[in-house]
Design a protein around this motif. Structure first.
Motif, mmCIF file in Angstrom:
data_model
loop_
_atom_site.group_PDB
_atom_site.id
_atom_site.type_symbol
_atom_site.label_atom_id
_atom_site.label_comp_id
_atom_site.label_asym_id
_atom_site.label_seq_id
_atom_site.Cartn_x
_atom_site.Cartn_y
_atom_site.Cartn_z
ATOM 1 N N THR A 96 0.848 -1.192 0.000
ATOM 2 C CA THR A 96 0.000 0.000 0.000
ATOM 3 C C THR A 96 0.884 1.243 0.000
ATOM 4 O O THR A 96 2.065 1.184 0.338
ATOM 5 C CB THR A 96 -0.908 0.041 1.252
ATOM 6 O OG1 THR A 96 -0.088 0.194 2.412
ATOM 7 C CG2 THR A 96 -1.757 -1.214 1.368
ATOM 8 N N VAL A 97 0.285 2.354 -0.340
ATOM 9 C CA VAL A 97 1.001 3.632 -0.319
ATOM 10 C C VAL A 97 1.480 3.917 1.100
ATOM 11 O O VAL A 97 2.605 4.376 1.299
ATOM 12 C CB VAL A 97 0.103 4.772 -0.835
ATOM 13 C CG1 VAL A 97 0.754 6.127 -0.632
ATOM 14 C CG2 VAL A 97 -0.234 4.561 -2.304
ATOM 15 N N GLU A 101 5.225 4.739 2.210
ATOM 16 C CA GLU A 101 5.546 5.992 2.898
ATOM 17 C C GLU A 101 6.183 5.743 4.254
ATOM 18 O O GLU A 101 7.012 6.531 4.709
ATOM 19 C CB GLU A 101 4.301 6.858 3.039
ATOM 20 C CG GLU A 101 3.865 7.473 1.726
ATOM 21 C CD GLU A 101 2.596 8.300 1.846
ATOM 22 O OE1 GLU A 101 1.902 8.222 2.890
ATOM 23 O OE2 GLU A 101 2.301 9.015 0.880
#
Length: 125
Positions: A96-97, A101
């Motif tokens: 996932t983003v 991140e």
């Protein structure tokens, strides 16, 4: 461009970019200039010999991305030798983003810091 057009162009630039040019006044962590960054990448930009032979634009972009990641890790007081293997290993598993991140240097303070601020130079405290 005539001499009369230059002030108009400068004022147009100022008006168009006002927010970007004044953001440092709203956030104390934002520097007024980027001298620290420019000094950190000077060798890379000036063509330090290992970077001259990237071969193709994709190689040059990959080199720039890696160098940028190393310098960002340093700026966040991380030891890049510890950070990079962890980031690349965990990146291969990220889906996932948010997971990606979480691997950015400013989100990984648990990786060995290059110069911990509270550690004495004489050894273990």
């Amino acid at each position: 461009m005539t001499a009369e057009d230059r002030p108009r162009k400068a004022l147009g630039y100022l008006h168009k970019n006002r927010r970007k040019l004044t953001i440092y006044t709203e956030d104390g962590q934002v520097n007024i200039d980027n001298n620290v960054t420019e000094n950190a990448i000077r060798l890379f930009v000036n063509g330090c010999s290992p970077w001259l032979f990237s071969g193709i634009p994709r190689g040059a972009k990959a080199s720039a991305a890696l160098y940028g990641l190393i310098e960002t890790a340093k700026a966040n007081r991380l030891n890049s030798y510890d950070y990079l293997p962890r980031a690349y290993t965990d990146l291969s598993r990220a889906q996932t983003v948010e997971e990606i991140e979480s691997l950015l240097p400013w989100n990984l303070q648990s990786v060995t810091e290059a110069n911990p601020p509270n550690e004495s130079k004489g050894g273990v405290s």
